[in-house]
Design a protein around this motif. Structure first.
Motif, PDB file in Angstrom:
ATOM      1  N   UNK A   2       8.713  59.331  14.705  1.00 59.70           N
ATOM      2  CA  UNK A   2       8.390  58.035  14.970  1.00 59.70           C
ATOM      3  C   UNK A   2       9.188  57.234  16.063  1.00 59.70           C
ATOM      4  N   UNK A   3       8.689  56.373  16.630  1.00 59.72           N
ATOM      5  CA  UNK A   3       9.099  55.518  17.868  1.00 59.72           C
ATOM      6  C   UNK A   3      10.416  54.764  17.218  1.00 59.72           C
ATOM      7  N   UNK A   4      11.169  54.206  18.122  1.00 65.14           N
ATOM      8  CA  UNK A   4      12.172  53.311  17.709  1.00 65.14           C
ATOM      9  C   UNK A   4      11.551  51.857  17.463  1.00 65.14           C
ATOM     10  N   UNK A   5      12.155  50.723  17.012  1.00 69.40           N
ATOM     11  CA  UNK A   5      11.841  49.558  16.752  1.00 69.40           C
ATOM     12  C   UNK A   5      11.194  48.774  18.096  1.00 69.40           C
ATOM     13  N   UNK A   6      11.876  48.629  19.273  1.00 70.58           N
ATOM     14  CA  UNK A   6      11.653  48.128  20.183  1.00 70.58           C
ATOM     15  C   UNK A   6      10.560  48.786  20.935  1.00 70.58           C
ATOM     16  N   UNK A   7      10.481  50.127  21.021  1.00 71.15           N
ATOM     17  CA  UNK A   7       9.446  50.863  21.303  1.00 71.15           C
ATOM     18  C   UNK A   7       8.052  50.347  20.800  1.00 71.15           C
ATOM     19  N   UNK A   8       7.909  50.124  19.280  1.00 70.95           N
ATOM     20  CA  UNK A   8       7.030  49.668  18.784  1.00 70.95           C
ATOM     21  C   UNK A   8       6.390  48.324  19.306  1.00 70.95           C
ATOM     22  N   UNK A   9       7.343  47.349  19.559  1.00 70.74           N
ATOM     23  CA  UNK A   9       7.047  46.069  19.790  1.00 70.74           C
ATOM     24  C   UNK A   9       6.791  46.306  21.487  1.00 70.74           C
ATOM     25  N   UNK A  10       7.093  47.104  22.349  1.00 72.45           N
ATOM     26  CA  UNK A  10       6.676  47.124  23.389  1.00 72.45           C
ATOM     27  C   UNK A  10       5.197  47.549  23.634  1.00 72.45           C
ATOM     28  N   UNK A  11       5.199  48.826  22.817  1.00 74.99           N
ATOM     29  CA  UNK A  11       3.649  49.271  22.775  1.00 74.99           C
ATOM     30  C   UNK A  11       2.693  48.253  22.554  1.00 74.99           C
ATOM     31  N   UNK A  12       2.982  47.347  21.458  1.00 73.55           N
ATOM     32  CA  UNK A  12       2.054  46.354  21.005  1.00 73.55           C
ATOM     33  C   UNK A  12       1.931  45.350  22.045  1.00 73.55           C
ATOM     34  N   UNK A  13       2.904  45.074  22.723  1.00 76.86           N
ATOM     35  CA  UNK A  13       2.929  44.063  23.864  1.00 76.86           C
ATOM     36  C   UNK A  13       2.028  44.267  24.780  1.00 76.86           C
ATOM     37  N   UNK A  14       1.957  45.642  25.098  1.00 74.33           N
ATOM     38  CA  UNK A  14       1.101  46.328  26.155  1.00 74.33           C
ATOM     39  C   UNK A  14      -0.447  46.100  25.665  1.00 74.33           C
ATOM     40  N   UNK A  15      -0.709  46.625  24.638  1.00 71.52           N
ATOM     41  CA  UNK A  15      -2.051  46.374  23.876  1.00 71.52           C
ATOM     42  C   UNK A  15      -2.517  45.338  23.447  1.00 71.52           C
ATOM     43  N   UNK A  16      -1.783  44.482  22.784  1.00 74.94           N
ATOM     44  CA  UNK A  16      -2.011  43.039  22.461  1.00 74.94           C
ATOM     45  C   UNK A  16      -1.085  41.889  22.774  1.00 74.94           C
ATOM     46  N   UNK A  17      -0.989  41.818  24.176  1.00 74.65           N
ATOM     47  CA  UNK A  17       0.203  40.771  24.742  1.00 74.65           C
ATOM     48  C   UNK A  17       0.039  39.226  23.978  1.00 74.65           C
ATOM     49  N   UNK A  18      -1.290  39.024  23.988  1.00 77.63           N
ATOM     50  CA  UNK A  18      -1.598  37.421  23.440  1.00 77.63           C
ATOM     51  C   UNK A  18      -1.638  37.343  21.993  1.00 77.63           C
TER      52      UNK A  18
END
Length: 201
Positions: A2-18
């Motif tokens: 599993x990724x880290x919690x901030x890693x999950x956030x950054x991944x989603x920020x790259x995929x769905x920034x808005x």
């Protein structure tokens, strides 16, 4: 793994920034994945500037809100531990702080009296930050974030401790319980699956 919690956030920020990530219904405020990720990177830079690093604790003595979440993710990006102290601690604030020994304490303005009263009994705290503006002995959270450059580095080790919360104390005095990123992410995924949440929720 599993990724880290901030890693999950950054991944989603790259995929769905808005896409909206947080909605503070009480105040009608919304933050997107990209906005929270950027704010967390700035919070990490702020904490790092005050000497916070992997394994250090960042104390959070605040009411629920967007800034609380940003501070958590900022600590996690550094591999630091967010130490959650209830606003209901009252006269026992120093006991909780002594138990989790945060290097930095982030709090909301209405808790100033308790913080100021116990300052001498909380020697681990080197920096006080108030979420609602500068106070005697405390820097302003908003000003620090505005002046900070986003920190690129990010903890990627899911085995590191993520957060420290205190038990309810049903069988004695509340005790600090620490959870790592991996089981926290796994448990959250299980809860989301059980509740049948989708990306549109």
């Amino acid at each position: 793994m599993f990724p880290t919690l901030p890693g999950l956030l950054s991944t989603q920020a790259a995929r769905n920034p808005d896409r909206p990530f947080l909605r503070w219904s009480d105040r009608g405020r919304v933050m997107t994945f990209a906005e929270v990720d950027n704010a967390a990177a700035k919070a990490a830079a702020v904490f790092k500037s005050f000497g916070v690093g992997q394994g250090d604790r960042v104390g959070l003595l605040a009411h629920n809100g967007l800034d609380y979440v940003v501070a958590m993710f900022g600590a996690w990006r550094l591999g630091a531990i967010s130490a959650h102290i209830s606003v209901m601690t009252g006269d026992e604030l120093a006991d909780y702080v002594q138990a989790c020994t945060p290097k930095v304490l982030v709090y909301t303005h209405d808790l100033f009296d308790a913080v100021d009263r116990d300052r001498q009994a909380m020697p681990s705290i080197e920096t006080y930050i108030c979420m609602d503006g500068a106070q005697p002995g405390a820097l302003a959270w908003g000003d620090l974030l505005s002046a900070a450059d986003a920190l690129d580095e990010q903890n990627s080790d899911p085995t590191l401790p993520a957060h420290l919360s205190f038990t309810s104390g049903s069988t004695g005095k509340p005790k600090g319980a620490v959870l790592r990123h991996e089981p926290t992410v796994r448990a959250t995924a299980c809860i989301a699956e059980r509740l049948q949440l989708t990306p549109d929720d």
